[in-house]
Design a protein around this motif. Structure first.
Motif: not given
Lengths: 238, 238, 238, 238, 238, 238
Positions: F93-100
């Motif tokens: 979801r284009k959310d880089a605030r936590a790791a994938s």
């Protein structure tokens, strides 16, 4: 430096747009709080000296719901300490994902005679706040409790709000568009100048609505425009 | 290519949503100006050909308050030159931190018979503009004078507005949702098609409100849907 | 797990702000859908179980206008399948550049007895949707057809909406501020607790409007506050 | 106004940071192109007069792949027309979702003796461009052809680039941090002043690395600092 | 609470990723400074207690270039006052459009034995800073002088940095990915736990590179995984 | 539809830029994953069929550290199930605030022969991942464990990644710029066409570096360009 009564009355009758221009002429280009709007745009102008509250990001262990049992919690203390006639200005770091305050606190501010409240975050209970007899300005409604993301830390220190520097005692003016910050030492002269500018703009608006071109009129580079404005002032008593 | 009167009347009665679909069918997917909204959503449709104004970022030494003493300043000139019936469209580079224009200029446009004004930035004096009898569309209210961040440069050149290409003479249509740009050469056929589509959508809406399923009706893949629509057209004269 | 009727009635009378706090106390800090607002903020509370619809980005060759001729197209099927009393929740990946749905589909949902609709994108025909007797929540109006950017893919799978996890059957509550997601297994206890909290907040609001300080009252760390609240409950029957 | 050779040489030896400060002293606060970086930060300074190219959003019907068969397509024409020694500056409206140009065009610019290329969008073939002997600056790599989102429209008109006004002939300077725009009429005096400032900063850096406090040294409010600097200049011949 | 030497040594050998997990287990989910990166990712870990500097937006009249002639200007004073071994952390309100500091100040910090510097804005002279023997972390290079947008106000008060609360004395750890903030009272136990976790992760990595599945190994839900880890510890002395 | 070996080899030798153009010619304008970059831009092309993993926002009670004790946790299962030669593509979801994901999982993928990994969020342990012999693409380094913000939910369903639709089996190609998604049914013809285009671009690059104008050459509207290209093909055997 207390806010002069005449200055206050003048500021109640001018727009933030006019005030921006007056400040622009003095090299102050960045005094309009960005991306903040009135909960009720139909209220009259908000005018008062800034009383500030600084938030930092909330660390979970320091911000359980129990913190409010401390009577000296800065958010609650600020609400009781903000002087009547002042405007509470909250530095929420432009983060509207959790509330800066809710309707009970804003009601208390209203009852205490506070002139308004501004945050660059969001308010919860925003429909209730919109209905109160106190102007309030925020970015957008935000229901989560402030403890989710904000920790109230400092009272009445210089802050940033919507990318503008706000020093305690600066004069805050809000209208249907948003909020401007007038440096305290300039309030009197800006209020006077904006009052003059407003008279001229009202004259110009009347002329334009009658069909007159803006060229030579706005600004009044034609001599006739100045003559007509003086006549209008004489006639309207402004 | 002047805007055909029948086309204009048709466009006054269809929605930007319907127009978007008609353009989508022709491979034009990107004609709705993004993140721009009406100051007064209750006004009727805005329709007119685009007359454009291009802003670039303001360099401080080139944009003192005195620039407006020049009768040929592009912003002021544009306001006097925009043809009656046209829509002024301003490329503000999606920057609403300072105003694109204020109520005096918009009043002048209204008096001159201009059909509307659009910016992908913000207007100042927005409550006053909202009350004028001219549709206006922007991103958000913004009190700072345009000189703070914008320098008016070009009149009636192709521009971008809200991520959409706008060529002078393109047909602008605004409604309660926002503004769409119809390429000039397609205006007539799009207006016709959207009028037809609107009749069908009105029929469908009536049916749906009566309790009919959308399956087979919208789109009318059931033969009966087509028959019913034809009967509805006969009955309503549309 | 069907939504309990008493729970439903309780949730119709409490605010999303109060619900956020009740969830915060249980360690759920992220249940308010971010940056989504009611099309008509004056409607009463929306309450219902989540029925979800997942969109992915639209690939051009898979999303011509003809796809809707398929009666099983997931968007159309979802509109017919969403249970009465449920809330349709659409994962539009926070992309409001094209519509998530329009007024015909929302009308059909209304007629079918659906309790509301939520997207983290935008609706088209938004003035029409605002006028319908069904609560709707989105980011902003968006006229382009959903096919421009969205492909409906899955019905009733867990999704994200406005940065919140939504599982089918979670209880959605919307008010004038926005929408909160209550995990299904907590709905009953949260509804009860929020009802209690609302009684207390109403008491506090009354007291504050009479001039009482918030210190010791909100929260009620003074014994007298608790006594007064009990008296108020007795008097008001709450 | 051709770029003076001495000015050019001076600008090859100073940093964009120093130039920003020199411009700040003259009231020009906004000349650093925002959020643009070198493809290869190890290249020496880029210096040259701005030759501009303006893009607007691409409308699909006007931007098929065949447009490049027109020898006068503005993008291709600009590449052949940009004078040797100049810097091509592209207004891509800060949109890096499609490329501003690729390695073949940048190679052609290099061969033609152009001093550099700047876009506030992105380049495709960026690894190849990074390896060329011409400085290039952009926001981020972007593989899609420019036709996807950009239509080249105007050559050598005033533009915005990264929120900075760029007039043809302005002097562009790029280093390992980014790119600054020096108004043409100030280039000579700014180059001189920045050269002086750089000498002083080099002296200060040496002193600081030796262990000296910045207080009284930077700026040189202690008389001894000025004496030491003069001695250093005598010794180093700067 | 001074940073324990053993803790410091342990923190020099663990990653911010491992530390994030250790803090996550304690309910601290938001300690990684968002969108900040090392100027030189190849430097070893930065470890030290936070010494903070708070910036607010710069008002033009208060921030002429002459302010640095005041030896007590907070930015300059902070550089001289920051204790050796500490990490200077600057609250730049996530605004990288102007610099937070430049190479001369960072050089002075390095010479004074400061352990590192972090801003959620940008540094100017970033290539020079990258080459210094002091770790530095920022959002992106930014050449404009800090006076353009930032006014240094407070030294060593609690701040926000990249959406994280930073209290003076918190332990800052930076590596090739970014910077984490460990609350002071947890530093010892987190360092110990992270050291243990790192040993396990190193063991797992070895096993995975040998071809072992992660299932049952990471986490070690298979008994054999625990046995193997103990054997590895015995063998490697960790 | 298994990836043809010849197609795979061809895709290893062409750029994402060239592939974008080939897809653009077929009306597919949006296949380049936005704002995602290689951890190590010097690795060769990544080519493989998409094996997808879908994340939704993490609800705190469902995502304690203990979830990984479940051998069927979708993130861990996906790592063991992703076929050799495939590319794992994560919808974060284009959310880089936590790791994938982190280095242990990526190491396992590498050992298992997986061809690459892509997320529109961020990886933790990014320096370690950059050093592995498997291409990896993300938005930015992100140390927090994925449990902080992401819950792995679905394996191998259609997803969005960086605003692009990705269907299982689509062919992913990554190079030093980023990643493109080729619809499965087009892979063979696109690979062939891109191979032809690359030959022509290599020829053009050689010519341009020798000093030839792009006009008439790129595209080859001059007959001589076509003749020269054929001669070059004969000479180089391409």
């Amino acid at each position: 430096m207390a806010l002069n009564q005449q200055t206050k009355e003048q500021l109640q009758k001018v727009s933030t747009a006019t005030l921006c221009t007056a400040l622009f002429k003095r090299g102050l280009r960045n005094q309009f709080i960005q991306d903040v709007r009135p909960l009720d745009p139909r209220k009259g102008n908000m005018v008062g000296e800034a009383f500030t509250l600084r938030y930092i990001p909330a660390r979970e262990d320091l911000n359980p719901i129990t913190v409010f049992q401390d009577r000296n919690h800065p958010q609650r203390k600020a609400v009781e300490d903000c002087p009547p006639g002042a405007v509470m200005v909250i530095d929420s770091r432009k983060d509207a994902r959790a509330a800066s305050a809710g309707s009970i606190l804003v009601s208390r501010l209203m009852v205490r005679g506070v002139a308004g409240i501004v945050t660059d975050g969001g308010f919860r209970d925003s429909p209730e706040i919109a209905a109160l007899a106190i102007p309030a300005y925020h970015n957008r409604p935000s229901a989560p409790t402030n403890l989710t993301l904000h920790q109230a830390l400092d009272i009445n220190v210089p802050i940033g709000c919507g990318d503008v520097a706000v020093f305690p005692g600066d004069v805050m003016v809000g209208d249907g568009e948003g909020v401007i910050v007038i440096p305290a030492h300039l309030a009197d002269e800006i209020a006077k100048e904006a009052t003059e500018m407003t008279a001229f703009e009202d004259f110009v608006t009347e002329e334009v609505l009658k069909g007159r071109s803006i060229l030579g009129l706005y600004p009044p580079t034609d001599e006739q425009s100045k003559i007509d404005f003086e006549a209008w002032r004489a006639k309207t008593g402004r």
